[in-house]
Design a protein around this motif. Structure first.
Motif, PDB file in Angstrom:
ATOM      1  N   GLN A  61      41.045   5.925   4.463  1.00 49.18           N
ATOM      2  CA  GLN A  61      41.503   7.293   4.706  1.00 49.18           C
ATOM      3  C   GLN A  61      42.353   7.786   3.527  1.00 49.18           C
ATOM      4  O   GLN A  61      42.757   7.013   2.667  1.00 49.18           O
ATOM      5  N   THR A  62      42.622   9.092   3.515  1.00 55.68           N
ATOM      6  CA  THR A  62      43.453   9.667   2.453  1.00 55.68           C
ATOM      7  C   THR A  62      44.533  10.559   3.057  1.00 55.68           C
ATOM      8  O   THR A  62      44.414  11.019   4.193  1.00 55.68           O
ATOM      9  N   ARG A 110      42.338   7.642  15.072  1.00 58.24           N
ATOM     10  CA  ARG A 110      41.251   6.723  15.426  1.00 58.24           C
ATOM     11  C   ARG A 110      41.438   5.327  14.829  1.00 58.24           C
ATOM     12  O   ARG A 110      40.892   4.351  15.327  1.00 58.24           O
ATOM     13  N   GLN A 111      42.192   5.236  13.710  1.00 58.55           N
ATOM     14  CA  GLN A 111      42.379   3.949  13.028  1.00 58.55           C
ATOM     15  C   GLN A 111      43.667   3.293  13.526  1.00 58.55           C
ATOM     16  O   GLN A 111      44.756   3.828  13.299  1.00 58.55           O
ATOM     17  N   ASP A 136      39.925   8.585  20.398  1.00 59.33           N
ATOM     18  CA  ASP A 136      38.772   9.278  19.837  1.00 59.33           C
ATOM     19  C   ASP A 136      39.073  10.771  19.710  1.00 59.33           C
ATOM     20  O   ASP A 136      39.200  11.471  20.706  1.00 59.33           O
ATOM     21  N   GLY A 137      39.163  11.240  18.454  1.00 59.96           N
ATOM     22  CA  GLY A 137      39.481  12.649  18.215  1.00 59.96           C
ATOM     23  C   GLY A 137      38.469  13.623  18.779  1.00 59.96           C
ATOM     24  O   GLY A 137      38.809  14.764  19.094  1.00 59.96           O
ATOM     25  N   LEU A 208      35.265  12.636  10.166  1.00 60.08           N
ATOM     26  CA  LEU A 208      35.913  12.429  11.476  1.00 60.08           C
ATOM     27  C   LEU A 208      35.219  11.267  12.178  1.00 60.08           C
ATOM     28  O   LEU A 208      33.998  11.247  12.308  1.00 60.08           O
ATOM     29  N   LEU A 209      36.017  10.288  12.608  1.00 50.70           N
ATOM     30  CA  LEU A 209      35.461   9.097  13.257  1.00 50.70           C
ATOM     31  C   LEU A 209      35.502   9.240  14.766  1.00 50.70           C
ATOM     32  O   LEU A 209      36.390   9.886  15.300  1.00 50.70           O
ATOM     33  N   GLY A 210      34.572   8.575  15.420  1.00 50.22           N
ATOM     34  CA  GLY A 210      34.593   8.586  16.884  1.00 50.22           C
ATOM     35  C   GLY A 210      33.186   8.686  17.427  1.00 50.22           C
ATOM     36  O   GLY A 210      32.203   8.725  16.694  1.00 50.22           O
TER      37      GLY A 210
END
Length: 213
Positions: A61-62, A110-111, A136-137, A208-210
């Motif tokens: 991520q950043t 999420r992380q 989960d976003g 976006l993760l999930g």
């Protein structure tokens, strides 16, 4: 964890750069001026923390570049006491800016590694969001809805329906939409079923993760 007059001077320079780039919201500029961005980064970035650049924060991520943080924050049109849902806590820098603007911030990450890190860091800096959660976003936080505004800090291929449902009527959803390059998009909820859409140029975000379904 020091914040020195040198850091403050660099923040003042950063604010001047953001003004030149078109950020006009005084609340946003004031928040950027007071939040110590260098403390949200690994100490090896100390000399670069106030450049208008994104930097890695671990877990792939950043931390977004300050202009992006300021631009998204300005699009939210925050009033003091607004209830804001943030999707993607990340380093916690955007969270801190929203808190400094007087928002009540509910944030989802999420992380797990970043969630733990940021949950420990924010209180040390005296920054107190209303609620931080690991999850989960794409699902948002239905138990805390509705929200005055929602900000998504990662690139999404679609607008998650649960987020639209969690927005108050009159509320604003700010989301970077797209796969490789994202278009900054604002949805304004007009009533139960209708949304007004506005687009504000291209940006690059991590995805976006999930579970997208």
């Amino acid at each position: 964890m020091k914040d020195t007059s040198k850091h403050q001077g660099l923040r003042n320079q950063l604010v001047a750069i953001l003004k030149e780039k078109g950020i006009v919201d005084k609340n946003v500029l004031e928040a950027i001026k007071i939040i110590p961005r260098h403390l949200f980064l690994n100490s090896s970035f100390d000399d670069f923390a106030y450049q208008d650049k994104a930097f890695p924060i671990g877990a792939g991520q950043t931390i977004s570049q300050p202009y992006t943080v300021a631009f998204q924050s300005q699009l939210l049109e925050i009033k003091k006491g607004h209830k804001i849902l943030e999707i993607g806590t990340g380093s916690g820098y955007q969270t801190a800016v929203l808190c400094a603007m007087g928002a009540n911030v509910y944030s989802v990450e999420r992380q797990n590694e970043l969630f733990k890190q940021t949950s420990a860091l924010l209180p040390k800096l005296g920054i107190r969001p209303k609620h931080l959660s690991f999850g989960d976003g794409y699902k948002g936080l239905p138990n805390h809805a509705p929200f005055d505004s929602i900000i998504v800090t990662a690139g999404a291929p679609i607008i998650p329906k649960p987020l639209m449902a969690q927005l108050k009527i009159g509320g604003r959803l700010v989301i970077p939409l797209g796969e490789d390059v994202q278009v900054m998009t604002v949805l304004i909820r007009k009533n139960e079923t209708q949304f007004e859409k506005h687009e504000f140029g291209e940006f690059r975000f991590v995805p976006l993760l999930g579970n997208k379904n």
